[in-house]
Design a protein around this motif. Structure first.
Motif, mmCIF file in Angstrom:
data_model
loop_
_atom_site.group_PDB
_atom_site.id
_atom_site.type_symbol
_atom_site.label_atom_id
_atom_site.label_comp_id
_atom_site.label_asym_id
_atom_site.label_seq_id
_atom_site.Cartn_x
_atom_site.Cartn_y
_atom_site.Cartn_z
ATOM 1 N N GLY A 9 50.818 -11.954 -64.142
ATOM 2 C CA GLY A 9 51.128 -10.846 -65.045
ATOM 3 C C GLY A 9 52.450 -10.159 -64.722
ATOM 4 O O GLY A 9 52.804 -9.162 -65.331
ATOM 5 N N MET A 10 53.187 -10.722 -63.748
ATOM 6 C CA MET A 10 54.429 -10.087 -63.272
ATOM 7 C C MET A 10 55.602 -11.061 -63.428
ATOM 8 O O MET A 10 56.099 -11.579 -62.439
ATOM 9 C CB MET A 10 54.255 -9.682 -61.805
ATOM 10 C CG MET A 10 53.052 -8.770 -61.551
ATOM 11 S SD MET A 10 52.843 -8.257 -59.810
ATOM 12 C CE MET A 10 52.122 -9.714 -59.037
ATOM 13 N N GLY A 11 56.097 -11.401 -64.639
ATOM 14 C CA GLY A 11 55.499 -11.115 -65.920
ATOM 15 C C GLY A 11 54.619 -12.266 -66.395
ATOM 16 O O GLY A 11 54.520 -13.293 -65.750
ATOM 17 N N PRO A 12 54.055 -12.096 -67.597
ATOM 18 C CA PRO A 12 53.141 -13.102 -68.151
ATOM 19 C C PRO A 12 53.774 -14.478 -68.369
ATOM 20 O O PRO A 12 53.147 -15.502 -68.107
ATOM 21 C CB PRO A 12 52.724 -12.487 -69.491
ATOM 22 C CG PRO A 12 52.983 -11.030 -69.361
ATOM 23 C CD PRO A 12 54.163 -10.889 -68.447
ATOM 24 N N LEU A 13 55.020 -14.511 -68.834
ATOM 25 C CA LEU A 13 55.675 -15.825 -69.039
ATOM 26 C C LEU A 13 55.813 -16.565 -67.717
ATOM 27 O O LEU A 13 55.639 -17.778 -67.650
ATOM 28 C CB LEU A 13 57.077 -15.649 -69.622
ATOM 29 C CG LEU A 13 57.296 -15.863 -71.096
ATOM 30 C CD1 LEU A 13 58.799 -15.758 -71.398
ATOM 31 C CD2 LEU A 13 56.764 -17.200 -71.572
ATOM 32 N N THR A 15 53.863 -16.293 -65.200
ATOM 33 C CA THR A 15 52.525 -16.756 -64.818
ATOM 34 C C THR A 15 52.234 -18.105 -65.461
ATOM 35 O O THR A 15 51.750 -19.042 -64.813
ATOM 36 C CB THR A 15 51.469 -15.725 -65.271
ATOM 37 O OG1 THR A 15 51.818 -14.449 -64.737
ATOM 38 C CG2 THR A 15 50.083 -16.116 -64.819
ATOM 39 N N ILE A 16 52.542 -18.196 -66.753
ATOM 40 C CA ILE A 16 52.319 -19.439 -67.490
ATOM 41 C C ILE A 16 53.207 -20.547 -66.923
ATOM 42 O O ILE A 16 52.777 -21.688 -66.749
ATOM 43 C CB ILE A 16 52.589 -19.196 -68.989
ATOM 44 C CG1 ILE A 16 51.518 -18.251 -69.549
ATOM 45 C CG2 ILE A 16 52.635 -20.509 -69.758
ATOM 46 C CD1 ILE A 16 51.794 -17.808 -70.978
ATOM 47 N N CYS A 41 46.187 -12.156 -65.454
ATOM 48 C CA CYS A 41 47.453 -11.924 -66.144
ATOM 49 C C CYS A 41 47.324 -10.542 -66.773
ATOM 50 O O CYS A 41 47.122 -10.394 -67.974
ATOM 51 C CB CYS A 41 47.689 -13.037 -67.168
ATOM 52 S SG CYS A 41 49.327 -12.977 -67.901
ATOM 53 N N LYS A 168 62.184 -11.217 -69.806
ATOM 54 C CA LYS A 168 60.873 -10.552 -69.915
ATOM 55 C C LYS A 168 60.583 -10.111 -71.349
ATOM 56 O O LYS A 168 59.430 -10.043 -71.766
ATOM 57 C CB LYS A 168 60.808 -9.329 -68.982
ATOM 58 C CG LYS A 168 60.618 -9.681 -67.504
ATOM 59 C CD LYS A 168 60.446 -8.417 -66.674
ATOM 60 C CE LYS A 168 60.355 -8.717 -65.178
ATOM 61 N NZ LYS A 168 59.088 -9.369 -64.801
ATOM 62 N N ALA A 169 61.626 -9.797 -72.113
ATOM 63 C CA ALA A 169 61.445 -9.365 -73.506
ATOM 64 C C ALA A 169 61.473 -10.539 -74.476
ATOM 65 O O ALA A 169 61.441 -10.339 -75.689
ATOM 66 C CB ALA A 169 62.521 -8.356 -73.876
#
Lengths: 232, 232
Positions: A9-13, A15-16, A41, A168-169
Motif C-alpha cells: 500500500g506504499m504505494g498500491p502500484l 505493491t502490485i 494494500c 504515485k498519481a
C-alpha cells in the motif's frame, strides 16, 4: 510452503509491481506452483517522506497494524515493498511476531554482485531514503563499502521527488521523463550502476532508459523472497 | 472507508490484474486516495475446472479458509476475481460472515448495457463456466435474457482450455493466439459483444484483438467494487 505477508500500500502500484516480480521469479507451470502470499494494500498509512521531514504523522502505528493483520491472516514472514518505510524497519520488527526480510539488504547484495569491489553506485530514491543514510550507512557482512553518487539538492527537489509523486498519481510519462534526466546526470558524473531505491522508480525506469546497469530494489526483494520460500 | 477482501490466487496473475483494474477505476492523486484492499493470493486452492469435471478435489474448503483469513485481517466485504470459483459462490457466502459481490452479475450488467436488448453475446470461458450455465442461467432483475453463442465442443477442447492453461503457465503469446482464433469464430457466427468470462482471458485479449466489443469480467468487478466503496 510458508506464506509470505506483503505489507504494501506504499504505494498500491508498487505493491502490485512487487507481486508481479515474485511471480516472474518463480518457476511455475500452474496456479498451485506459485508462492503463497497474503497482501495488505491499505494505502491510508501516513506518508513516510513527510514524516521523516517532520511534516506529517509517523507511519509506525499504521505499519504495525498492517503487519498484525497479516499475522492474523496466517503470514509466516513479512516483507515491505517500500524503501522509505525501512526507516522504521527495526521498530516494526520489534512489535511483530513474524520475521521480516530487509529490502535494502536484498538490493545491496545485488548491487555489489553486479558492480564489483571498487564500483561507484548511483542512488535514485526519496529524499528521506537519501538523507537518512538508509542505503549508504547499511553495511553488509564482508562487504567493502561502495562509493555512492547522489542527486544534487536541486535535482532531488525539482526532479526526483516530483517524478516519484507523478508515478504515485498515475502520470507515468511525466514521472519517467523527470527521473530519466537524473539517471543520465548520475551516469555522466561517473556512476557504474544505478540503484533504483524507491519502489515507484522501476515502474518507469529500466537499464535501457537509464543508459547504465540498474538494480531494481523491488525485484531484488522479490528474488530474495522466492529463494527464502524455496529453502523452507 | 471499507476494506475490500480480495479472495485471489485463482490464478495469481489474474489477482494482480484485478488489483490493477481497481486502481485504474479509482480517481486518485496520492497513495492515501486508493481503495484499501487485503488480498489472499494462496494458489494451493484445488483446480476449479477439474473439480467441476469430477476429476479433482472440491475447492470449497480452501476457498472458505481464504475468506476467513481475509475476515481475520479485517475485510468488510469479499470478492473473488475468478469466474469458475463462482460455481461455489452461494456455498462460500453461507460460510463467511462478510457480504460478497458477484462477478458474473457485474459482468452481465456491463454486457447488457453495452449490447442493448436483442443482442447476441459470445462467451469465452472455462468449460466448467460454460457447461454449468454460470452465465447463461444467471438472470438479472428486469433484464431480458440475451441470446448466447458458445464455442463448439472442439473449440473448447483444442483452443479455449489450452489457451487458458497457457496463460496460467506464463506463455502469454501462445494463449493469445489460441483464444483469438475462437473470438474470431464467435464473431463470424454472429456475436455482437464478447464476454471474457475467465480472468485469464483479458490478460491476453482485448476488443482490438477480438475485432468486436468485449466485456472484461475482471474489470467489471473492479468497477463495481470501486462504486460500492465510494457509496459507503
Amino acid at each position: 510452503m510458508d506464506v509470505v505477508g506483503v505489507l504494501g500500500g506504499m504505494g498500491p502500484l508498487a505493491t502490485i509491481d512487487f507481486m508481479r516480480k515474485v511471480l516472474d521469479a518463480t518457476p511455475a507451470e500452474r496456479d498451485q506452483d506459485h508462492v503463497p502470499m497474503i497482501v495488505s494494500c491499505l494505502p491510508r498509512i501516513p506518508d513516510r517522506t513527510a514524516a521523516f521531514r517532520g511534516a506529517g504523522d509517523s507511519p509506525l502505528d499504521a505499519i504495525v497494524d498492517c503487519g498484525r493483520r497479516l499475522e492474523s491472516a496466517g503470514a509466516d514472514l513479512i516483507v515491505m515493498p517500500c524503501n522509505t518505510a525501512h526507516l522504521w524497519f527495526d521498530a516494526v520488527q520489534a512489535r511483530l511476531q513474524r520475521p521480516m526480510l530487509h529490502l535494502v539488504d536484498a538490493a545491496l547484495h545485488e548491487a555489489l554482485a553486479l558492480a564489483g569491489p571498487r564500483a561507484r553506485l548511483g542512488l535514485l530514491a526519496t529524499d528521506a531514503t537519501v538523507a537518512s543514510g538508509l542505503y549508504i550507512n547499511r553495511h553488509l557482512p564482508d562487504s567493502t563499502a561502495p562509493a555512492w553518487l547522489m542527486p544534487t539538492a536541486g535535482e532531488m527537489l525539482e526532479q526526483v521527488m516530483p517524478g516519484i509523486e507523478a508515478v504515485k498519481a498515475g502520470r507515468l510519462d511525466m514521472g519517467q521523463a523527470l527521473l530519466a534526466e537524473v539517471a543520465s546526470a548520475l551516469r555522466r558524473r561517473g556512476a557504474d550502476v544505478l540503484v533504483l531505491g524507491c519502489t515507484e522508480i522501476p515502474l518507469v525506469l529500466d537499464a535501457a532508459a537509464c543508459g547504465l546497469p540498474v538494480v531494481d530494489a523491488t525485484a531484488a526483494l522479490a528474488r530474495e523472497v522466492v529463494a527464502h520460500i524455496r529453502r523452507c
